[in-house]
Design a protein around this motif. Structure first.
Motif, PDB file in Angstrom:
ATOM      1  N   PHE A  35       0.853  -1.191   0.000  1.00 43.27           N
ATOM      2  CA  PHE A  35       0.000   0.000   0.000  1.00 43.27           C
ATOM      3  C   PHE A  35       0.885   1.235   0.000  1.00 43.27           C
ATOM      4  O   PHE A  35       1.836   1.330   0.775  1.00 43.27           O
ATOM      5  CB  PHE A  35      -0.897   0.011   1.236  1.00 43.27           C
ATOM      6  N   ILE A  36       0.587   2.189  -0.885  1.00 37.12           N
ATOM      7  CA  ILE A  36       1.376   3.421  -0.968  1.00 37.12           C
ATOM      8  C   ILE A  36       0.622   4.596  -0.359  1.00 37.12           C
ATOM      9  O   ILE A  36       1.132   5.280   0.524  1.00 37.12           O
ATOM     10  CB  ILE A  36       1.772   3.720  -2.427  1.00 37.12           C
ATOM     11  N   SER A  37      -0.590   4.832  -0.840  1.00 34.47           N
ATOM     12  CA  SER A  37      -1.381   5.953  -0.328  1.00 34.47           C
ATOM     13  C   SER A  37      -2.831   5.799  -0.765  1.00 34.47           C
ATOM     14  O   SER A  37      -3.132   4.974  -1.636  1.00 34.47           O
ATOM     15  CB  SER A  37      -0.832   7.292  -0.834  1.00 34.47           C
ATOM     16  N   GLY A  38      -3.685   6.605  -0.167  1.00 34.20           N
ATOM     17  CA  GLY A  38      -5.090   6.540  -0.550  1.00 34.20           C
ATOM     18  C   GLY A  38      -5.841   7.765  -0.072  1.00 34.20           C
ATOM     19  O   GLY A  38      -5.412   8.442   0.857  1.00 34.20           O
ATOM     20  N   GLU A  39      -6.938   8.053  -0.754  1.00 29.05           N
ATOM     21  CA  GLU A  39      -7.803   9.149  -0.352  1.00 29.05           C
ATOM     22  C   GLU A  39      -9.234   8.789  -0.700  1.00 29.05           C
ATOM     23  O   GLU A  39      -9.488   8.028  -1.632  1.00 29.05           O
ATOM     24  CB  GLU A  39      -7.410  10.459  -1.026  1.00 29.05           C
ATOM     25  N   THR A  40     -10.160   9.337   0.070  1.00 29.74           N
ATOM     26  CA  THR A  40     -11.571   9.111  -0.186  1.00 29.74           C
ATOM     27  C   THR A  40     -12.218  10.443  -0.512  1.00 29.74           C
ATOM     28  O   THR A  40     -11.978  11.440   0.162  1.00 29.74           O
ATOM     29  CB  THR A  40     -12.248   8.452   1.030  1.00 29.74           C
ATOM     30  N   LEU A  41     -13.038  10.422  -1.553  1.00 28.83           N
ATOM     31  CA  LEU A  41     -13.701  11.628  -2.042  1.00 28.83           C
ATOM     32  C   LEU A  41     -15.206  11.435  -2.019  1.00 28.83           C
ATOM     33  O   LEU A  41     -15.697  10.310  -2.098  1.00 28.83           O
ATOM     34  CB  LEU A  41     -13.239  11.916  -3.477  1.00 28.83           C
ATOM     35  N   ILE A  42     -15.924  12.548  -1.933  1.00 28.57           N
ATOM     36  CA  ILE A  42     -17.386  12.530  -1.950  1.00 28.57           C
ATOM     37  C   ILE A  42     -17.848  13.203  -3.239  1.00 28.57           C
ATOM     38  O   ILE A  42     -17.390  14.296  -3.570  1.00 28.57           O
ATOM     39  CB  ILE A  42     -17.962  13.272  -0.727  1.00 28.57           C
ATOM     40  N   ASP A  43     -18.733  12.555  -3.946  1.00 27.61           N
ATOM     41  CA  ASP A  43     -19.308  13.092  -5.176  1.00 27.61           C
ATOM     42  C   ASP A  43     -20.073  14.378  -4.834  1.00 27.61           C
ATOM     43  O   ASP A  43     -20.972  14.360  -3.997  1.00 27.61           O
ATOM     44  CB  ASP A  43     -20.250  12.032  -5.764  1.00 27.61           C
ATOM     45  N   SER A  44     -19.728  15.476  -5.473  1.00 28.47           N
ATOM     46  CA  SER A  44     -20.373  16.758  -5.154  1.00 28.47           C
ATOM     47  C   SER A  44     -21.843  16.791  -5.544  1.00 28.47           C
ATOM     48  O   SER A  44     -22.609  17.597  -5.015  1.00 28.47           O
ATOM     49  CB  SER A  44     -19.626  17.917  -5.823  1.00 28.47           C
ATOM     50  N   LEU A  45     -22.261  15.912  -6.460  1.00 20.71           N
ATOM     51  CA  LEU A  45     -23.666  15.871  -6.868  1.00 20.71           C
ATOM     52  C   LEU A  45     -24.472  14.816  -6.121  1.00 20.71           C
ATOM     53  O   LEU A  45     -25.700  14.812  -6.183  1.00 20.71           O
ATOM     54  CB  LEU A  45     -23.769  15.635  -8.379  1.00 20.71           C
TER      55      LEU A  45
END
Length: 96
Positions: A35-45
């Motif tokens: 594992f190197i890195s990760g991010e979680t995003l939220i759909d703006s719509l």
């Protein structure tokens, strides 16, 4: 290096419970080999549509984590909170 795009859609009213458990999944992944890195995003719509983008050293490392008992155990808590199946796309860098 590969990137793994994980899409999940959370059932209404379960957002905060999902966030807590999803954080545990990511914390466990951080300790996984490759594992190197990760991010979680939220759909703006659509605030219930979550996208996690994780960087892994290799597809073999991702596969080992994906099929691990640790991930399976953690996912048993997440799956009931989702109103759709998890969708995973494994991406590789283009030669262009």
């Amino acid at each position: 290096m590969i990137r793994v795009l994980i899409e999940r859609h959370i059932a209404e009213t379960l957002e905060s419970a999902y966030e807590e458990r999803a954080r545990r999944v990511l914390q466990q992944a951080v300790g996984a080999s490759g594992f190197i890195s990760g991010e979680t995003l939220i759909d703006s719509l659509d605030p219930n549509h979550r996208i996690t983008l994780a960087n892994w050293r290799s597809e073999a490392d991702w596969d080992r984590w994906y099929h691990s008992e640790d991930r399976k155990d953690l996912m048993t808590e997440l799956v009931p909170m989702m109103d759709r199946d998890e969708h995973i796309t494994v991406l590789q860098q283009s030669a262009v």
